[in-house]
Enzyme design. Structure first.
Site, PDB file in Angstrom:
ATOM      1  CG  ASP A  76      -6.955  -4.932   2.532  1.00 40.83           C
ATOM      2  OD1 ASP A  76      -6.064  -4.045   2.497  1.00 40.83           O
ATOM      3  OD2 ASP A  76      -7.730  -5.211   1.763  1.00 40.83           O
TER       4      ASP A  76
ATOM      5  CB  SER B 167     -11.054   0.504   4.369  1.00 37.29           C
ATOM      6  OG  SER B 167     -10.030   0.383   4.940  1.00 37.29           O
TER       7      SER B 167
ATOM      8  CG  HIS C 176      -2.110  -0.813   0.996  1.00 41.98           C
ATOM      9  ND1 HIS C 176      -2.191  -2.158   1.081  1.00 41.98           N
ATOM     10  CD2 HIS C 176      -3.400  -0.561   1.184  1.00 41.98           C
ATOM     11  CE1 HIS C 176      -3.396  -2.703   1.006  1.00 41.98           C
ATOM     12  NE2 HIS C 176      -4.326  -1.560   0.990  1.00 41.98           N
TER      13      HIS C 176
HETATM   14  C1  MIC Z   1      -8.783  -0.254   0.885  1.00 40.41           C
HETATM   15  O1  MIC Z   1      -9.064  -1.013  -0.108  1.00 40.41           O
HETATM   16  O2  MIC Z   1      -9.564   0.283   1.293  1.00 40.41           O
HETATM   17  C2  MIC Z   1      -7.612  -0.917   1.703  1.00 40.41           C
HETATM   18  C3  MIC Z   1      -6.601   0.240   1.651  1.00 40.41           C
HETATM   19  O3  MIC Z   1      -7.107  -2.053   1.163  1.00 40.41           O
HETATM   20  C4  MIC Z   1      -8.020  -1.172   3.003  1.00 40.41           C
HETATM   21  C5  MIC Z   1      -7.096  -1.131   4.114  1.00 40.41           C
HETATM   22  C6  MIC Z   1      -6.693  -0.082   4.618  1.00 40.41           C
HETATM   23  O4  MIC Z   1      -7.272   1.152   4.742  1.00 40.41           O
HETATM   24  O5  MIC Z   1      -5.352   0.048   5.052  1.00 40.41           O
HETATM   25  C7  MIC Z   1      -9.159  -2.347   3.114  1.00 40.41           C
HETATM   26  O6  MIC Z   1      -9.700  -2.831   2.120  1.00 40.41           O
HETATM   27  O7  MIC Z   1      -9.411  -3.005   4.286  1.00 40.41           O
HETATM   28 FE1  SF4 Z   2      -4.800  -2.426  -2.169  1.00 39.56          FE
HETATM   29 FE2  SF4 Z   2      -7.247  -2.280  -1.055  1.00 39.56          FE
HETATM   30 FE3  SF4 Z   2      -6.848  -1.573  -3.439  1.00 39.56          FE
HETATM   31 FE4  SF4 Z   2      -6.869  -4.094  -3.064  1.00 39.56          FE
HETATM   32  S1  SF4 Z   2      -8.603  -2.501  -2.880  1.00 39.56           S
HETATM   33  S2  SF4 Z   2      -5.280  -2.966  -4.357  1.00 39.56           S
HETATM   34  S3  SF4 Z   2      -5.848  -3.878  -1.142  1.00 39.56           S
HETATM   35  S4  SF4 Z   2      -5.989  -0.671  -1.908  1.00 39.56           S
END
Ligand code: MIC
Ligand code: SF4
Length: 640
Positions: A119, A534, A65
């Protein structure tokens, strides 16, 4: 008794409770995963539990990330994560190795196992027959400590797939259609189980796209059977030994049922700013596009990139538009480098970005002012691209290519190309050199903490009366991106709660943090499905740091609800939805909680207008004890 697939896997892992929809259960967790944006907190919490080693069969820490290193912060976090993984028995997937869910599917997913990840898109593993669930970092830390995962037994929805997809219609269009029908709250408290003749016509990447984006339904997880297609995929990964055949018993039943006729589906698109705002691509054909982004854990597998290469070959992206690709993993990238498919992509004018989450989480490649951005991703929430007034649309890779070539919304079937299905190699490029195993001598490993790693803030024990002002009143479907935004400027502060708390509710009301601090905390009032999206526990941790005492809403999303409890913020729901209207932002509330008990409502008094109303809480006994202890970490230590 005839069981469906989800029931079978849950039964194999059940350690507490009865598998009756809605009742509390606890599951043994075989595998965990974390990513860097949630992982630092998860490991600080694991460390605070005082164990020498993780107790899971397998735990993996990914870095995918926070990959823009425009300062020391993210690099500090990566180094911390690498050292703490070595020390506690965790595999470490280095930055550049790929997006956690894609790499986990390729290298670690195993049919019939449970996986808990910090996640929300962890259910990607359901594409290979796992029960894979997203959770807050603290719940993942507890799972690494060998504790079971607590949840309410979900209802199990049987989605019967019939027929076969037409050319240029994909797994992405399947899940967009499910979102269109069920909405972003349609899966809350449910497991989506796919079955029927149509399953065999979908390859593993398409299945994983569908289970990945089941997160957008609010579902606990989604799962596919493990069949001959799964065996071939695992064999090509050199991991056939983890394969086992898994399917629902013929004649089993489901709590709810749905039929999706694959042959009738068309290319679909989710319009701004919700993944369930779905129409056919043809319905908006001709709308001008400014940017096209390929990638994310939803759609950057070998299948997706090969299809992209084939469709782009000998063509160029439209002049007025910028296109970029973040390959899902180093494996996928190596495959298309070796087989030559990268060439037509670069030749077409697509910018090659890192193998990471990238643009999906606003880590670069933000669209221009008011720009229309077409993405193969899973979320299009307001502000998530990094450009607040941009309009993000979610589509399949096929549709994204069609838009990139024409500069406007285009159904890929209208390009008039000759369709060529993707063929898979017998053996994928397998090289795990970027996955570092845990240290052999953990005692000698020193955990490296740069100045970006700040100590964990601690929750307060619950007072007898919660008192304060309503700091904010919001509507339905508030996401954790609203509560705790991401993006390249905010994400580097994930290991520093005091710093990140300055951004709470930034896209809704930037004065929230200062007002919360000035009034010594208070309440937030919201509508349905509060906290969807998220899994970031920062959406509970940072508000806790600002003094948030309780959240009063019509209904909660699962992961955020658990995170609130974990950090000692009382989750309350209106017994009568109309009472939502009895509160205005700024009102002073008083809620006595001294005799908080499972199943028993509490009464709130609005001191500003003299009205009283009942509020329910969803807590069972263990959770009430967690609230009293001042959060799950304090509770776990007290009960260790
Ligand atoms: C997202 O897709 O929103 C994320 C970033 O992957 C999040 C995790 C996060 O906020 O670190 C998720 O899906 O849980
Ligand atoms: Fe990364 Fe979340 Fe986007 Fe998937 S949805 S690519 S885990 S930021």
């Amino acid at each position: 008794m005839k069981l469906n697939l989800a029931q079978k896997i849950l039964r194999d892992h059940l350690v507490e409770g009865q598998p009756v929809a809605g009742s509390p259960i606890a599951l043994r967790i075989d595998q965990t995963l974390t990513q860097d944006a949630t992982g630092t907190m998860a490991y600080l919490q694991f460390e605070a539990l005082g164990l020498p080693r993780v107790k899971t069969e397998l735990s993996v820490s990914y870095v995918d990330h926070n990959m823009l290193q425009s300062g020391f912060e993210n690099a500090d976090d990566h180094r911390f994560l690498q050292s703490i993984a070595a020390k506690y028995g965790i595999y470490f997937s280095r930055p550049g190795n790929g997006i956690c869910h894609q790499v986990h599917l390729e290298r670690f997913a195993a049919p019939g196992k449970t996986l808990l990840g910090s996640d929300s898109h962890t259910p990607t593993g359901g594409g290979l027959g796992m029960i894979a669930m997203g959770a807050g970092g603290l719940d993942v830390a507890l799972a690494m400590a060998g504790q079971p995962f607590h949840l309410r037994m979900p209802k199990i929805v049987g989605l019967r797939l019939t027929g076969k997809l037409q050319p240029y219609v994909t797994g992405k269009d399947v899940i967009l259609e499910v979102l269109r029908r069920l909405t972003v709250k349609g899966g809350v408290g449910k497991i989506m189980e796919y079955w029927g003749d149509g399953v065999a016509t979908l390859d593993v990447p398409d299945r994983a796209t569908i289970t990945n984006m089941g997160a957008e339904l609010g579902a606990t997880t989604s799962v596919f059977p493990s069949d001959e297609t799964s065996r071939r995929y695992l064999q090509a990964q050199g991991r056939e030994e983890v394969w086992r055949e898994l399917a629902a018993d013929p004649g089993c039943t489901y709590d709810e049922e749905l039929v999706i006729e694959l042959d009738k589906l068309e290319p679909m698109v989710a319009q701004p700013h919700m993944p369930d705002n779905v129409v056919r691509v043809r319905d908006i054909a001709g709308l001008k596009v400014d940017q096209v982004a390929f990638g994310s854990c939803t759609n950057s597998s070998y299948r997706d990139l090969m299809m992209m290469a084939h469709m782009l070959k000998g063509r160029r992206v439209a002049e007025g538009l910028s296109a970029g690709l973040s390959p899902g993993s180093r494996q996928v990238m190596m495959e298309i480098l070796h087989n030559g498919a990268m060439a037509p992509i670069v030749e077409a004018g697509v910018r090659i970005l890192e193998s990471s989450c990238g643009a999906c989480i606003g880590m670069g490649f933000s669209p221009p002012t008011e720009g229309v951005t077409v993405r193969t991703f899973n979320r299009n929430f307001l502000g998530r691209t990094g450009t607040k007034n941009a309009k993000a649309y979610l589509v399949s890779p096929e549709t994204a290519v069609a838009c990139a070539l024409t500069g406007q919304f285009t159904d890929p079937r209208d390009l008039g190309l000759s369709f060529q299905p993707v063929e898979y190699p017998d053996h994928f490029y397998v090289d795990d050199a970027m996955i570092i195993p845990p240290a052999r001598e953990p005692e000698s490993v020193e955990v490296i903490r740069g100045p970006n790693i700040k100590p964990l803030p601690v929750a307060q024990t619950m007072p007898e009366v919660l008192k304060g002002a309503v700091l904010l009143k919001v509507e339905d479907n508030i996401t954790t991106d609203h509560i705790m935004p991401a993006g390249s400027k905010v994400l580097p502060k994930r290991s520093n709660i005091p710093a990140i708390s300055e951004h709470v509710f930034e896209v809704v009301d930037p004065t929230f943090p200062s007002r919360a601090k000035a009034s010594g905390g208070g309440f937030v009032v919201g509508g349905h499905n509060y906290g969807q999206g998220s899994s970031r526990e920062h959406a509970a941790l940072a508000p806790m740091y600002l003094g948030l005492k309780a959240v009063l809403v019509k209904s909660f999303a699962r992961i955020h609800l658990a995170n609130l409890v974990n950090f000692g913020i009382l989750p309350l729901t209106f017994v009568h939805e109309a009472d939502y209207d009895k509160i205005a932002q700024g009102d002073e509330l008083e809620i006595p909680v001294a005799d908080l008990q499972p199943g028993r409502p509490v009464t709130a008094r609005n001191l500003s207008n003299g009205q009283s109303f009942p509020l329910q809480h969803p807590l069972e006994e263990r959770e009430v004890a967690i609230m009293r202890a001042g959060g799950a970490l304090a509770y776990a230590r007290a009960n260790a």
